[in-house]
Structure formats: C-alpha cells, structure tokens
Write a protein that holds these residues in place. Structure first.
Motif, mmCIF file in Angstrom:
data_model
loop_
_atom_site.group_PDB
_atom_site.id
_atom_site.type_symbol
_atom_site.label_atom_id
_atom_site.label_comp_id
_atom_site.label_asym_id
_atom_site.label_seq_id
_atom_site.Cartn_x
_atom_site.Cartn_y
_atom_site.Cartn_z
ATOM 1 N N PHE A 38 50.738 39.802 53.407
ATOM 2 C CA PHE A 38 50.243 40.475 52.215
ATOM 3 C C PHE A 38 49.520 41.549 52.377
ATOM 4 O O PHE A 38 48.683 41.975 53.180
ATOM 5 C CB PHE A 38 49.776 39.329 51.314
ATOM 6 N N LEU A 39 49.349 42.608 51.350
ATOM 7 C CA LEU A 39 48.308 43.358 51.074
ATOM 8 C C LEU A 39 47.210 42.395 50.471
ATOM 9 O O LEU A 39 47.381 41.921 49.657
ATOM 10 C CB LEU A 39 48.485 44.380 50.129
ATOM 11 N N GLN A 40 45.697 42.730 51.238
ATOM 12 C CA GLN A 40 44.591 42.094 50.472
ATOM 13 C C GLN A 40 43.691 42.869 49.794
ATOM 14 O O GLN A 40 43.439 44.121 50.269
ATOM 15 C CB GLN A 40 43.762 41.306 51.720
ATOM 16 N N ALA A 41 43.207 42.554 48.802
ATOM 17 C CA ALA A 41 42.103 43.298 48.310
ATOM 18 C C ALA A 41 41.070 42.283 47.725
ATOM 19 O O ALA A 41 41.393 41.461 47.196
ATOM 20 C CB ALA A 41 42.388 44.201 47.083
ATOM 21 N N HIS A 42 39.750 42.401 47.872
ATOM 22 C CA HIS A 42 38.555 41.684 47.663
ATOM 23 C C HIS A 42 37.513 41.922 46.592
ATOM 24 O O HIS A 42 37.300 43.275 46.326
ATOM 25 C CB HIS A 42 37.926 41.019 48.930
ATOM 26 N N ASN A 43 36.976 40.870 45.904
ATOM 27 C CA ASN A 43 36.115 41.210 44.861
ATOM 28 C C ASN A 43 36.446 42.495 43.941
ATOM 29 O O ASN A 43 35.524 43.192 43.768
ATOM 30 C CB ASN A 43 34.738 41.298 45.559
ATOM 31 N N LEU A 44 37.578 42.308 43.420
ATOM 32 C CA LEU A 44 37.884 43.250 42.493
ATOM 33 C C LEU A 44 36.996 43.242 41.281
ATOM 34 O O LEU A 44 36.679 44.399 40.572
ATOM 35 C CB LEU A 44 39.266 42.737 41.781
ATOM 36 N N TRP A 45 36.370 42.085 41.028
ATOM 37 C CA TRP A 45 35.181 42.095 40.010
ATOM 38 C C TRP A 45 33.951 42.981 39.979
ATOM 39 O O TRP A 45 33.587 43.244 38.985
ATOM 40 C CB TRP A 45 34.638 40.550 39.663
ATOM 41 N N THR A 46 33.824 43.522 41.147
ATOM 42 C CA THR A 46 32.532 44.416 41.320
ATOM 43 C C THR A 46 33.288 45.804 41.185
ATOM 44 O O THR A 46 32.284 46.702 41.188
ATOM 45 C CB THR A 46 32.295 44.389 42.765
ATOM 46 N N ARG A 47 34.347 46.054 40.738
ATOM 47 C CA ARG A 47 34.800 47.419 40.710
ATOM 48 C C ARG A 47 35.297 47.830 39.240
ATOM 49 O O ARG A 47 35.731 48.924 38.908
ATOM 50 C CB ARG A 47 35.857 47.595 41.714
ATOM 51 N N ASP A 48 35.473 46.749 38.469
ATOM 52 C CA ASP A 48 36.235 46.973 37.172
ATOM 53 C C ASP A 48 35.769 46.067 36.225
ATOM 54 O O ASP A 48 35.920 44.832 36.424
ATOM 55 C CB ASP A 48 37.796 47.099 37.336
ATOM 56 N N GLU A 49 35.544 46.405 34.921
ATOM 57 C CA GLU A 49 35.008 45.512 34.081
ATOM 58 C C GLU A 49 36.201 44.417 33.714
ATOM 59 O O GLU A 49 35.808 43.130 33.431
ATOM 60 C CB GLU A 49 34.663 46.458 32.544
ATOM 61 N N ALA A 50 37.252 45.205 33.430
ATOM 62 C CA ALA A 50 38.426 44.037 33.038
ATOM 63 C C ALA A 50 38.677 43.072 34.110
ATOM 64 O O ALA A 50 38.869 41.789 34.002
ATOM 65 C CB ALA A 50 39.593 45.045 32.868
#
Ligand code: AKG
Length: 278
Positions: free
Chosen positions: A76-88
C-alpha cells in the motif's frame, strides 16, 4: 508541515456517539478483532473522502512504481498523521464516535491518539504480510487498537483483513517487521498453534474493523482496478506509559509518534491528545 493544534475541534456531526453492542464487545475481547458496520454513514464518508484522498495523493506523489518496491512497499501507499495537515482530516481523526468505539471495545475508560495512517492499496498492489502491529509500538500496555475504515466499498475480490483469532492473548509472537520473513514465520505460527483465522469479508465505505496491537493479521493483494482507500486510526488506553524498550523497530515510532516523551513517562506528548472522553 503545518502543525495544527491538538486542541479538540468544535464538536461536529462525526462526533455524535453510538453504543457498541455487547456481542461485538465480547467478540472483540475473545478474538482480538471485530467489525462495526455503518460506524460512519455513506454521507459522512462522501463529505470527508475527497479531502482525505487528495491529501494522500499529495503526500505519496513521490512513491516509486509498484514494480520497484519491496513486498511491504507493494502492499500500500502510506501517509501518516493527516490530522496535522488539514482541518477536515483533524475532525475525522479526532472523531469522538470513533474514539469511544475504540474505548468501548477495549473496555477502558479513555483513549489517546497514537497516530492516524492512510493505507491505500493500489490496483495491482501486493499482499500485506502477516504481522503484529505492536512490534513497532513502544507502549507499556496491551490496550492498543486500530480502526480500519474504508472510504470506498471494498468488494470480496479486493478483500479486507484476515485475523488469527485469539492471537492477541499470546502477546509478542516474534519481533518480525512486515515483510517476507514475517509472512513465512507467522504462517508457521498460525499452523503450529492451530489458530483459527477469519475475515469480516466485503465492507461498505464507513464500516470499520478494529483489531488489537498484538492480533496477527494480513490482507490479500488487489487484483482489481479499484484504489482501496482506507483510513486507520490507532489509539491506546489513557494512562499508558512509554515502554522501556524503544529499540529496533520501535526506535522511529518513539521519535515520530510519541514526540517529547521518554521511556517510563506517561505517553501524553503533544501529538497524543486524549480523544475519549471529550
Ligand atoms: O490495509 C492493509 O492491507 C493492512 C492494514 C494493517 O495491517 C493494519 O491496519 O494494521
């Protein structure tokens, strides 16, 4: 990275809570995994999905072609801690509904965020080898849990996770990081220990499976043209401490997700807000 505040956002629709039924809780307690169908509605997922998918596309834009990756990379493609980058993304990850479901399943009074993680299995993506998540997690508690929620309907030919029922009761079954060796060794462990395996099968967008940190699990390859976009959120019981052992696979997790905390201290760093109770 734009680091957003870990202060809790204003309550929104995704924070309305639900009761998890007693049968689901007892299944989770004995098997180490459970499914909660319809935890988020189709409308809620439709509202969050464009933002989450666009963010992951940006965060993973430099990934090499699948053919050039190792077994873990192909999964898979992984991306972490999206919450630190975007309000939604922060509102989605900080959802009181999701965090309360995690606390109810573990039967603990509160949970803190470890991190979020998007796991997008691409068309032609490979299998996710058998593994135990907690191998990576320097936490001194077994009360750790992942929610795995697809943002798209996942049909049987794409597949969802397979779990080894009851494997969580054995704790650490061997410190194998995710890859060909973990697949081979844990295949033997499942056979030798006679652990029954099960899957929750096809899932709708907004359904969720939950599993404990020591529950052995794997996922099949994706032979279809569908991008299997999944958001995961990982929590641990409020009050847990950073474990004394931050070596090996745990070294980077400690640095990345438990920032500003030391072994033995309560795991209450700035990236680990308490998300239930609010
Ligand atoms: O999404 C997958 O293929 C596997 C997910 C997984 O291993 C996890 O959420 O712990």
């Amino acid at each position: 990275m734009t680091r957003l505040s870990a202060d809790l956002p204003e309550p929104s629709g995704i924070d309305s809570t639900v009761e998890i039924d007693a049968r689901t809780i007892s299944g989770f307690q004995s098997n180490g995994h459970a499914v909660v169908r319809g935890l988020a509605s189709g409308d809620e997922i439709a509202a969050f999905r464009p933002t989450l998918e666009a963010l992951v596309a940006r965060m993973t834009s430099r990934a090499p072609p699948i053919a050039d990756r190792d077994t873990y990379g192909k999964a898979f493609l992984q991306a972490h801690n999206l919450w630190t980058r975007d309000e939604a993304a922060r509102r989605f990850v900080f959802s009181a509904r999701f965090a309360k479901a995690a606390a109810d399943l573990m039967q603990v009074s509160g949970v803190r965020l470890y991190h979020d993680q998007a796991l997008f299995k691409e068309p032609g993506g490979g299998h996710t080898p058998w593994h135990q998540d907690q191998t990576y997690w320097p936490l001194d508690t077994n009360d750790t849990i992942t929610m795995w929620m697809p943002l798209v309907d996942v049909p049987a030919d794409v597949g969802t996770m397979t779990f080894a029922n009851g494997s969580q009761t054995h704790g650490d079954l061997g410190r194998y990081i995710i890859g060909d060796e973990s697949e081979a060794r844990f295949n033997e462990v499942v056979t030798d220990m006679g652990l029954p395996t099960s899957t929750h099968g096809a899932l709708k967008a907004g359904d969720a499976t939950f599993h404990r940190g020591w529950t052995l699990h794997r996922a099949p390859p994706n032979p279809t043209p569908l991008l299997r976009s999944v958001m995961t959120i990982i929590w641990y019981a409020d009050g847990a401490r950073v474990s004394a052992d931050v070596s090996g696979a745990r070294f980077y997790d400690h640095k990345l997700w438990l920032a500003e905390t030391s072994p033995g201290e309560r795991a209450e760093g700035p990236l680990n807000p308490r998300l239930w109770p609010r």
